[in-house]
Design a protein around this motif. Structure first.
Motif, PDB file in Angstrom:
ATOM      1  N   ARG A 211      45.489  42.386  49.724  1.00 29.52           N
ATOM      2  CA  ARG A 211      44.525  43.270  48.978  1.00 29.52           C
ATOM      3  C   ARG A 211      45.094  43.020  47.285  1.00 29.52           C
ATOM      4  NH1 ARG A 211      48.525  47.060  50.948  1.00 29.52           N
ATOM      5  NH2 ARG A 211      49.564  48.228  49.539  1.00 29.52           N
ATOM      6  N   TYR A 212      46.226  42.637  47.239  1.00 31.99           N
ATOM      7  CA  TYR A 212      46.460  42.305  45.824  1.00 31.99           C
ATOM      8  C   TYR A 212      46.021  40.990  45.262  1.00 31.99           C
ATOM      9  CZ  TYR A 212      49.824  46.038  46.566  1.00 31.99           C
ATOM     10  OH  TYR A 212      50.614  47.227  46.816  1.00 31.99           O
ATOM     11  N   PHE A 215      43.609  41.052  42.269  1.00 38.69           N
ATOM     12  CA  PHE A 215      44.254  41.753  40.960  1.00 38.69           C
ATOM     13  C   PHE A 215      44.843  40.473  40.343  1.00 38.69           C
ATOM     14  CE2 PHE A 215      43.493  45.249  43.714  1.00 38.69           C
ATOM     15  CZ  PHE A 215      42.807  46.203  42.826  1.00 38.69           C
ATOM     16  N   THR A 216      45.137  39.334  41.096  1.00 45.68           N
ATOM     17  CA  THR A 216      45.852  38.378  40.301  1.00 45.68           C
ATOM     18  C   THR A 216      44.983  37.706  39.228  1.00 45.68           C
ATOM     19  OG1 THR A 216      45.323  36.796  42.013  1.00 45.68           O
ATOM     20  CG2 THR A 216      47.341  38.218  42.446  1.00 45.68           C
ATOM     21  N   LEU A 217      43.649  37.694  39.385  1.00 44.40           N
ATOM     22  CA  LEU A 217      42.796  37.040  38.619  1.00 44.40           C
ATOM     23  C   LEU A 217      42.860  35.647  38.624  1.00 44.40           C
ATOM     24  CD1 LEU A 217      42.815  39.417  35.568  1.00 44.40           C
ATOM     25  CD2 LEU A 217      41.307  39.576  37.297  1.00 44.40           C
ATOM     26  N   VAL A 275      36.620  37.942  42.855  1.00 40.18           N
ATOM     27  CA  VAL A 275      37.397  38.573  43.818  1.00 40.18           C
ATOM     28  C   VAL A 275      37.622  37.735  44.969  1.00 40.18           C
ATOM     29  CG1 VAL A 275      37.485  40.412  45.177  1.00 40.18           C
ATOM     30  CG2 VAL A 275      36.885  40.807  42.933  1.00 40.18           C
ATOM     31  N   SER A 278      39.877  34.765  44.272  1.00 38.09           N
ATOM     32  CA  SER A 278      41.170  35.220  44.152  1.00 38.09           C
ATOM     33  C   SER A 278      41.975  35.402  45.477  1.00 38.09           C
ATOM     34  CB  SER A 278      41.353  36.381  42.968  1.00 38.09           C
ATOM     35  OG  SER A 278      40.834  35.895  41.817  1.00 38.09           O
ATOM     36  N   THR A 279      41.157  36.269  46.235  1.00 39.54           N
ATOM     37  CA  THR A 279      41.712  36.545  47.535  1.00 39.54           C
ATOM     38  C   THR A 279      42.103  35.217  48.433  1.00 39.54           C
ATOM     39  OG1 THR A 279      40.364  38.654  47.405  1.00 39.54           O
ATOM     40  CG2 THR A 279      41.326  37.854  49.586  1.00 39.54           C
ATOM     41  N   SER A 328      46.689  44.241  35.603  1.00 37.55           N
ATOM     42  CA  SER A 328      45.790  44.365  36.720  1.00 37.55           C
ATOM     43  C   SER A 328      46.462  44.546  37.978  1.00 37.55           C
ATOM     44  CB  SER A 328      44.930  43.295  37.059  1.00 37.55           C
ATOM     45  OG  SER A 328      45.517  41.943  37.258  1.00 37.55           O
ATOM     46  N   LEU A 329      47.635  43.922  38.261  1.00 38.70           N
ATOM     47  CA  LEU A 329      48.436  43.917  39.449  1.00 38.70           C
ATOM     48  C   LEU A 329      49.290  45.267  39.268  1.00 38.70           C
ATOM     49  CD1 LEU A 329      49.378  42.968  41.871  1.00 38.70           C
ATOM     50  CD2 LEU A 329      51.375  41.431  40.738  1.00 38.70           C
ATOM     51  N   ALA A 332      47.375  48.449  40.330  1.00 34.33           N
ATOM     52  CA  ALA A 332      47.347  48.331  41.840  1.00 34.33           C
ATOM     53  C   ALA A 332      48.443  48.707  42.485  1.00 34.33           C
ATOM     54  CB  ALA A 332      46.634  47.339  42.375  1.00 34.33           C
TER      55      ALA A 332
END
Length: 547
Positions: A211-212, A215-217, A275, A278-279, A328-329, A332
């Motif tokens: 899920r992070y 947020f790593t972009l 998103v 990134s995932t 961003s990380l 979260a």
């Protein structure tokens, strides 16, 4: 690392490390002949297409393309015939080249890290690439010491052979392996005892950490690169995307919804793609992640789904840990850990350079791992010394000043050049954003010095908490800009041979900077300090840096 010409200092007798004793040289795995030609072909595909197109003007395009194909395949197979290596009790040596023959020699005491990577093609045929870090692999023009490729079991045994040194008083493992290597030029090192049961597992990937990933972009960069290549390919092919059915329908829908709704739709679609990318990048890079400690004094980081990577770091090379929290990380509740160690590549990103200890994960996990790897829990929880109101004021000045200037310029362009009024009015939202960032940067500032460990924290878009042992500090830089001098502030920079090689404590009062530097490494600044004559026993005297 030295290029063999004259024997390096400390070279053992000829019976153990004679560079001319070709009986101990080993070759790379023959299975690389099924991988390297294909890799070279894919890498040279644009050049081959260019040669074929150029040759088509004279009617010999296929012939020139075939000649280029043969040359590329030949270059791909040549590496196996021209590359050999040997591991002696004192040195690691790699011999390569055809027209320009080179022998690269690294004392085993200089080995800092060992990277074992395997992409999809390597894994398909059971190969792996070994890269030996010596602390110089970051320098421009330095190729490092690479063995591409070995059989996967041989690569793992080589990693243990180089890093898992036996303690004094035990039999050396290098001598029997060197003797076995002299028996056959292609024989791999003998099998070693499996030590995986002796390793202490510090962290493993929890699937919930995925899920992070958004947020790593990292997907934003991927989408940008793909879009750039795609637009260039479309331009070269002279394709009008507005006439392609699906694209034309999408453009018509955006135009029909109005520019505001259309802009929102485009942003939402772009965000969804980022998103997803990134995932996916997180899963590909960090799946099967595991951090372990070997009783021989090394940390092992294994990760990767398609391309696997195993990095080994000697703990005696560790000089600290960096706790990294991108904005961003951080929102979260996540963070990541980066090793500060000599020999690890820097300037290419922690993931690519091999210094990543923990991927984006919950902050409490990052704190636990950082404490277990280096320094214990105290340096990461100790209260930090604030830098005072002058540093806070400087943060707001540097953030709001340029932002206000942008707003003023846009308003002037509205009056002079007829720029739409909504442009400068919309830019007003930048002012509160800049104020929020300035306040966050001010809250992030802090430092501490305790029990021989230097702690410094700064940053907002990427907040970093650096924990560095004072024994690893080689020198100090005290920098002052014109505005810092007027405010009585200094940026204290600790220089070291590890990690980023310089770690800053920005905008600290000058007297405090001198105190921290002198207390961290006593005597290092003494020749540069001017101390007034003592007046009384109770008088407080603050040292100052001589100009």
């Amino acid at each position: 690392m030295t290029e063999l010409g004259t024997p390096p200092a400390g070279t053992p007798p000829a019976d153990t490390a004679n560079a001319t004793d070709t009986g101990s040289w080993r070759r790379l795995s023959p299975r690389m002949l099924a991988v390297h030609p294909v890799q070279e072909l894919l890498r040279s595909l644009p050049a081959l297409l260019g040669v074929a197109v150029a040759g088509s003007t004279s009617g010999h395009g296929p012939l020139w393309g075939l000649v280029g194909l043969v040359l590329v395949v030949a270059l791909g197979t040549l590496r196996w015939f021209t590359t050999t290596y040997r591991i002696s009790p004192a040195h690691v040596q790699v011999r390569r080249g055809l027209l320009r023959r080179r022998v690269l020699t690294v004392p085993r005491g200089r080995v800092r890290t060992v990277d074992v990577t395997a992409n999809a093609m390597h894994r398909l045929v059971g190969l792996a690439r070994v890269e030996i870090g010596t602390g110089r692999s970051d320098r421009k023009g330095e190729q490092g010491l690479k063995l591409d490729a070995l059989a996967a079991p041989d690569a793992r045994r080589l990693r243990e052979e180089l890093l898992h040194r036996l303690r004094p008083g035990t039999a050396s493992a290098a001598a029997p392996e060197a003797a076995a290597a002299r028996a056959s030029t292609t024989a791999p090192p003998p099998a070693r005892t499996n030590t995986s049961e002796q390793e202490t597992r510090l962290a493993t990937l929890d699937p919930r950490w995925v899920r992070y990933g958004p947020f790593t972009l990292s997907g934003l960069l991927t989408v940008g690169v793909v879009a750039g290549f795609g637009s260039r390919a479309v331009s070269e092919a002279k394709i009008d995307l507005s006439k392609v059915g699906p694209v034309r329908g999408l453009l018509d829908q955006v135009r029909g919804a109005g520019w505001l709704v259309g802009a929102v739709e485009v942003v939402v679609a772009l965000l969804a793609v980022c998103v997803l990318a990134s995932t996916l990048a997180y899963v590909l890079a960090f799946w099967n992640y595991r951090l372990t400690r070997h009783p021989g004094g090394t940390l092992h980081v294994d990760r990767g789904l398609i391309t696997t990577r195993a990095t080994s770091i000697e703990e005696r090379r560790m000089r600290g840990v960096e706790l990294s929290e991108p904005l961003s990380l951080r929102l979260a509740g996540g963070a990541r850990c980066i090793a500060v160690a000599t020999g690890l590549r820097v300037g290419r990103g922690a993931e690519r350079g091999g210094s990543l200890l923990l991927p984006p994960a919950p902050r409490e996990v990052a704190l636990r791992v950082a404490g277990e790897v280096f320094g214990g829990a105290e340096p990461y929880a100790t209260p930090l010394v604030p830098h005072g109101p002058k540093a806070v004021r400087r943060r707001f000045t540097r953030a709001l000043g340029p932002t206000a200037l942008v707003v003023v310029v846009l308003a002037a362009l509205h009056e002079v050049a007829g720029l739409p009024s909504w442009v400068w009015q919309a830019s007003l939202v930048l002012l509160p954003c800049a104020a929020l960032i300035a306040g966050d940067r001010a809250r992030s500032l802090g430092h501490a010095l305790r029990d021989g460990v230097l702690v410094c924290r700064f940053g907002s878009l990427v907040r970093r908490r650096n924990v560095l042992t004072c024994d690893g500090v080689l020198g100090w830089n005290l920098r002052q800009s014109y505005f810092q001098r007027r405010a009585g502030l200094t940026t204290l920079v600790a220089t070291t041979a590890a990690g980023r090689q310089h770690y800053e404590i920005p905008d600290v009062e000058t007297a405090e900077a001198v105190r921290v530097a002198d207390a961290a490494v006593p005597g290092l600044l003494t020749p540069f300090l001017v101390r007034p004559e003592p007046l009384t026993r109770t008088s407080g005297v603050t040292p100052r840096v001589s100009r």
